[in-house]
Design a protein around this motif. Structure first.
Motif, short mmCIF file in Angstrom:
data_model
loop_
_atom_site.label_atom_id
_atom_site.label_comp_id
_atom_site.label_asym_id
_atom_site.label_seq_id
_atom_site.Cartn_x
_atom_site.Cartn_y
_atom_site.Cartn_z
N GLY A 39 8.07 88.01 -38.92
CA GLY A 39 6.62 88.09 -38.94
C GLY A 39 5.95 88.03 -37.59
N THR A 40 6.74 88.18 -36.51
CA THR A 40 6.16 88.11 -35.16
C THR A 40 6.41 89.41 -34.40
OG1 THR A 40 8.15 87.21 -34.08
CG2 THR A 40 6.61 85.64 -35.08
N CYS A 41 5.65 89.57 -33.33
CA CYS A 41 5.81 90.73 -32.44
C CYS A 41 6.13 90.26 -31.03
CB CYS A 41 4.54 91.57 -32.43
SG CYS A 41 4.56 92.93 -31.22
N LEU A 42 7.24 90.73 -30.50
CA LEU A 42 7.59 90.50 -29.09
C LEU A 42 7.20 91.73 -28.30
CD1 LEU A 42 8.96 89.10 -26.68
CD2 LEU A 42 11.14 90.07 -27.46
N GLY A 43 6.29 91.58 -27.36
CA GLY A 43 5.93 92.66 -26.47
C GLY A 43 6.85 92.66 -25.26
N LEU A 44 7.54 93.78 -25.03
CA LEU A 44 8.49 93.87 -23.92
C LEU A 44 7.89 94.78 -22.85
CD1 LEU A 44 11.32 92.91 -23.08
CD2 LEU A 44 12.22 95.05 -23.99
N LYS A 196 -1.28 96.21 -36.50
CA LYS A 196 -1.59 94.80 -36.75
C LYS A 196 -1.81 94.54 -38.24
CE LYS A 196 -4.39 92.54 -34.06
NZ LYS A 196 -5.61 92.17 -33.28
N GLU A 197 -2.54 95.43 -38.90
CA GLU A 197 -2.81 95.27 -40.33
C GLU A 197 -1.52 95.36 -41.14
OE1 GLU A 197 -5.62 98.28 -41.23
OE2 GLU A 197 -7.28 97.32 -40.14
N LEU A 207 9.33 94.84 -32.27
CA LEU A 207 9.64 94.81 -30.85
C LEU A 207 8.79 95.91 -30.25
CD1 LEU A 207 11.19 93.99 -28.31
CD2 LEU A 207 12.96 95.65 -28.93
N PHE A 208 7.78 95.53 -29.49
CA PHE A 208 6.80 96.48 -28.97
C PHE A 208 7.10 96.74 -27.49
CE2 PHE A 208 2.54 97.64 -27.35
CZ PHE A 208 2.26 98.70 -28.20
N THR A 218 -2.83 93.25 -27.14
CA THR A 218 -3.52 93.45 -28.41
C THR A 218 -2.66 93.07 -29.60
OG1 THR A 218 -4.84 95.26 -27.48
CG2 THR A 218 -4.63 95.20 -29.87
N ILE A 219 -1.37 93.37 -29.54
CA ILE A 219 -0.53 93.28 -30.74
C ILE A 219 0.52 92.18 -30.70
CG2 ILE A 219 1.24 94.93 -29.96
CD1 ILE A 219 1.20 96.09 -32.81
N SER A 220 0.87 91.69 -29.53
CA SER A 220 2.04 90.81 -29.40
C SER A 220 1.72 89.34 -29.62
CB SER A 220 2.68 90.99 -28.02
OG SER A 220 3.04 92.33 -27.81
N ASP A 221 2.71 88.61 -30.11
CA ASP A 221 2.64 87.16 -30.21
C ASP A 221 3.29 86.51 -29.00
OD1 ASP A 221 1.54 86.99 -32.99
OD2 ASP A 221 3.42 88.01 -33.46
N THR A 222 4.41 87.08 -28.56
CA THR A 222 5.12 86.60 -27.37
C THR A 222 5.36 87.79 -26.44
OG1 THR A 222 7.28 86.90 -28.44
CG2 THR A 222 6.24 84.73 -28.63
N LEU A 223 5.63 87.51 -25.17
CA LEU A 223 5.79 88.57 -24.19
C LEU A 223 7.04 88.34 -23.34
CD1 LEU A 223 2.09 88.85 -22.93
CD2 LEU A 223 3.33 90.61 -24.20
N GLY A 224 7.77 89.42 -23.07
CA GLY A 224 8.90 89.38 -22.15
C GLY A 224 8.71 90.43 -21.09
#
Length: 273
Positions: A39-44, A196-197, A207-208, A218-224
């Motif tokens: 249920g999460t998004c990691l922005g890479l 997001k919806e 994995l964004f 805009t979309i991520s919960d965590t960032l790498g």
């Protein structure tokens, strides 16, 4: 247990000179470890050539790494048995940057979205058509688009079709590889809002992969942050990212142009000493 675990992954490509004489191998990923929770998004994030897309391919099972493991729902995707690999392929989908090359130009919208359904579901013709119409409506298109071909859509509309195909099997994780970078700003905003919806409605994980901090924010919960094949930083919150003093992160933050009022609050954070 995390939905996805990347454990100490290292990957190289053999570089070649003229007449195909092999030169030394080029390491594109070095000792990468990260995880994504349900249920999460990691922005890479990372600049061109940082290794982001290669890592995406490794996670998707398209490029086996020389070292390390990719665990999806606790299973190693490269050593799992046939039945488990089939389940992983169902639960792990992707949306790529080029929406046009991601589809067969000779197939209609209905045929494009039907592909995964025909491979994994046992639906009657009427059930399948109803499902495809529902998917189209969920991504902002309609039944009248069923018989259209890719060349009849804009890039943003076609990316919506790719997203509809990706969510058709209700996957656990979608790898989004520069999925909005080729779109204009207005269309980017609409697609990001859609993603997001869908994430909230279907409990999806992402994995964004992107070079665009605004999109990631805009979309991520965590960032790498990847740099030259190495995961230089991993942040549990976006505030940590904007307060980081790591030189690579500071360089990325400095690239933000707040041309739209929506992002000026981000620019303010970046400019704060």
């Amino acid at each position: 247990m995390s939905l996805l675990q990347v454990k100490e992954v290292t990957h190289s490509y053999d570089s070649q000179k003229l007449f195909k004489w092999k030169d030394r191998s080029k390491k594109v990923l070095s000792d990468i470890s990260l995880s994504i929770e349900e249920g999460t998004c990691l922005g890479l994030l990372g600049t061109s050539g940082a290794g982001k897309s290669t890592l995406g391919k490794v996670i998707l099972g398209l490029a086996r790494p020389q070292y390390g493991q990719i665990l999806f729902q606790g299973h190693n995707i490269y050593t799992a048995d046939k039945h488990t690999r089939q389940k992983i392929r169902r639960d792990l989908q992707a949306v790529f940057q080029d929406s046009y090359s991601s589809v067969n130009p000779r197939m209609t919208t209905e045929q494009i979205i039907a592909e995964p359904l025909e491979n994994y579901e046992k639906l009657t013709a009427s059930e399948q058509k109803r499902t495809i119409i529902e998917l189209l409506e969920r991504v902002g298109l309609s039944e009248k688009d069923l018989k259209k071909y890719p060349h009849q859509f804009s890039g943003g509309q076609l990316q919506r079709i790719n997203i509809a195909r990706a969510i058709s099997l209700k996957p656990k994780l979608i790898v989004l590889d520069e999925s909005v970078s080729s779109l204009d700003m207005v269309t980017q905003t609409l697609i990001l809002q859609l993603l997001k919806e869908l994430k909230e409605d279907f409990g999806l994980s992402y994995l964004f992969i992107t070079h665009d901090i605004k999109a990631a924010y805009t979309i991520s919960d965590t960032l790498g942050v990847l740099e030259k094949g190495k995961l230089v930083e991993l942040y549990e919150s976006k505030d940590q990212f904007f307060n980081s003093e790591h030189p690579v992160v500071k360089e990325l933050r400095g690239s933000i142009l707040a041309e739209h009022p929506r992002f000026r609050s981000i620019r303010t954070k970046v400019s704060t000493p």
